[in-house]
Scaffold this motif. Structure first.
Motif, PDB file in Angstrom:
ATOM      1  N   SER A 110       7.391 -63.008  55.198  1.00  0.00           N
ATOM      2  CA  SER A 110       8.219 -64.103  55.734  1.00  0.00           C
ATOM      3  C   SER A 110       9.199 -64.655  54.713  1.00  0.00           C
ATOM      4  CB  SER A 110       7.321 -65.253  56.204  1.00  0.00           C
ATOM      5  OG  SER A 110       6.361 -64.815  57.119  1.00  0.00           O
ATOM      6  N   LEU A 111       9.035 -64.303  53.453  1.00  0.00           N
ATOM      7  CA  LEU A 111       9.796 -64.965  52.388  1.00  0.00           C
ATOM      8  C   LEU A 111      11.310 -64.934  52.601  1.00  0.00           C
ATOM      9  CD1 LEU A 111       9.335 -66.612  49.926  1.00  0.00           C
ATOM     10  CD2 LEU A 111       9.242 -64.533  48.553  1.00  0.00           C
ATOM     11  N   PRO A 112      11.920 -63.804  52.982  1.00  0.00           N
ATOM     12  CA  PRO A 112      13.383 -63.840  53.215  1.00  0.00           C
ATOM     13  C   PRO A 112      13.766 -64.833  54.313  1.00  0.00           C
ATOM     14  CG  PRO A 112      12.596 -61.579  53.065  1.00  0.00           C
ATOM     15  CD  PRO A 112      11.377 -62.448  53.136  1.00  0.00           C
ATOM     16  N   ASP A 167      15.932 -68.431  54.031  1.00  0.00           N
ATOM     17  CA  ASP A 167      17.083 -68.764  54.883  1.00  0.00           C
ATOM     18  C   ASP A 167      16.881 -70.102  55.584  1.00  0.00           C
ATOM     19  OD1 ASP A 167      19.620 -68.116  55.829  1.00  0.00           O
ATOM     20  OD2 ASP A 167      18.801 -67.413  57.720  1.00  0.00           O
ATOM     21  N   VAL A 168      15.636 -70.395  55.975  1.00  0.00           N
ATOM     22  CA  VAL A 168      15.323 -71.699  56.574  1.00  0.00           C
ATOM     23  C   VAL A 168      15.652 -72.831  55.582  1.00  0.00           C
ATOM     24  CG1 VAL A 168      13.418 -73.201  57.296  1.00  0.00           C
ATOM     25  CG2 VAL A 168      13.580 -70.866  58.185  1.00  0.00           C
ATOM     26  N   LEU A 188      21.722 -65.882  46.183  1.00  0.00           N
ATOM     27  CA  LEU A 188      20.331 -65.669  45.762  1.00  0.00           C
ATOM     28  C   LEU A 188      19.569 -64.818  46.779  1.00  0.00           C
ATOM     29  CD1 LEU A 188      19.179 -69.101  44.291  1.00  0.00           C
ATOM     30  CD2 LEU A 188      19.111 -66.880  43.153  1.00  0.00           C
ATOM     31  N   HIS A 189      19.822 -65.097  48.069  1.00  0.00           N
ATOM     32  CA  HIS A 189      19.154 -64.327  49.121  1.00  0.00           C
ATOM     33  C   HIS A 189      19.522 -62.846  49.010  1.00  0.00           C
ATOM     34  CE1 HIS A 189      18.072 -62.935  53.147  1.00  0.00           C
ATOM     35  NE2 HIS A 189      17.364 -64.032  53.298  1.00  0.00           N
ATOM     36  N   LYS A 190      20.796 -62.599  48.793  1.00  0.00           N
ATOM     37  CA  LYS A 190      21.266 -61.210  48.682  1.00  0.00           C
ATOM     38  C   LYS A 190      20.660 -60.503  47.473  1.00  0.00           C
ATOM     39  CE  LYS A 190      25.568 -58.628  49.036  1.00  0.00           C
ATOM     40  NZ  LYS A 190      27.040 -58.732  49.146  1.00  0.00           N
ATOM     41  N   TRP A 193      16.892 -56.014  51.141  1.00  0.00           N
ATOM     42  CA  TRP A 193      16.469 -55.279  52.321  1.00  0.00           C
ATOM     43  C   TRP A 193      16.488 -56.136  53.598  1.00  0.00           C
ATOM     44  CZ3 TRP A 193      13.270 -57.436  48.731  1.00  0.00           C
ATOM     45  CH2 TRP A 193      12.324 -58.324  49.191  1.00  0.00           C
ATOM     46  N   ALA A 194      16.750 -57.410  53.457  1.00  0.00           N
ATOM     47  CA  ALA A 194      16.634 -58.303  54.619  1.00  0.00           C
ATOM     48  C   ALA A 194      17.953 -58.999  54.939  1.00  0.00           C
ATOM     49  CB  ALA A 194      15.552 -59.350  54.364  1.00  0.00           C
TER      50      ALA A 194
END
Length: 265
Positions: free
Chosen positions: A183-185, A189-190, A251-253, A258-259
């Motif tokens: 769930s981390l990705p 984003d949340v 940071l997400h990227k 992969w997400a």
């Protein structure tokens, strides 16, 4: 430049940048036309020059930097408190029916209560200091964040959970090694989306007997019809929000390459 209207088809980065820049340019041109052309009174729509003049004056007096610093502090503290509470609760609500039954109806009830309605109670309970302002921001985002985290963790494949159970994993291992990692990705984003909402509660938070901060300065300028200062501080809030949003996306990227398809626009 190629522009496609096909559903969910990706735009080339150059096309995306040109379209986004054009919209900003058109709005700025409209603002210039209406304000410099005297189509709208300066009381309602100041010129870009007046806003720039206000920026220079407030920056020289170090008022702007001081307001940015204190508002950022309030938002980050309120937001981090909400993160600490909402992530574990969201994971429990999303994966254990006992917690879902106990908390989801209550959360659904609270989420429709307007945050400004809590201000008299907040002032009664904790006074009018920094705690009150942080608490307003915390209340504004924590409930939504619990619901969104629960929704993200519910989407973890049941096959993954069954596989972990069949391999003898304990409940805490399933939470931390399966649900949390999968769930981390989505949770990241949340957090990005809710940090944006935290900014929207800033003005509400700084209604509580503030004497500095971005929201306070907007309200103070309203009393004296200083629309140039109101415009300036609204732009500053928007700019800071965009900067935080871009940082979260970068940071997400970097952390979850992969997400990327899950990342909301």
């Amino acid at each position: 430049m190629r522009i496609s209207l096909a559903f969910r088809e990706e735009l080339p980065q150059r096309s995306f940048t040109v379209i986004a820049g054009s919209v900003f340019f058109l709005l700025f041109a409209l603002w210039c036309g209406l304000s410099y052309g005297k189509w709208v009174s300066e009381v309602f729509l100041p010129t870009p020059t007046a806003v720039l003049r206000a920026l220079i004056e407030l920056a020289r007096e170090q008022v702007l930097l001081q307001d940015i610093g204190i508002s950022n502090f309030r938002i980050l503290v309120g937001f981090l408190l909400a993160v600490v509470i909402s992530i574990p609760l969201g994971m429990l609500v999303g994966n254990l029916k006992v917690f879902e039954a106990a908390l989801e109806p209550l959360i659904g009830f609270i989420r429709y209560m307007p945050v400004p309605a809590f201000i008299p109670l907040i002032m009664l309970y904790v006074g009018i200091g920094e705690e009150a302002k942080v608490l307003v921001i915390f209340i504004g985002v924590v409930v939504q964040m619990i619901i969104m985290v629960a929704d993200v963790t519910k989407q973890v494949s049941a096959d993954l959970l069954k596989a972990a159970l069949s391999l003898g994993a304990k409940p805490d291992e399933i939470f931390m090694k399966v649900i949390w990692k999968a769930s981390l990705p989505g949770i990241f984003d949340v957090l990005r989306v809710n940090l944006g909402w935290a900014w929207t509660y800033l003005v509400v938070a700084e209604l509580v007997a503030a004497n500095e901060g971005l929201g306070f300065r907007i309200l103070k300028a309203q009393r004296f019809l200083k629309t140039d200062i109101i415009f300036l501080y609204i732009f500053v809030i928007g700019l800071l929000g965009v900067i935080f949003d871009i940082l979260f996306k970068m940071l997400h990227k970097r952390l979850f390459p992969w997400a990327q398809e899950r990342l909301r626009g």
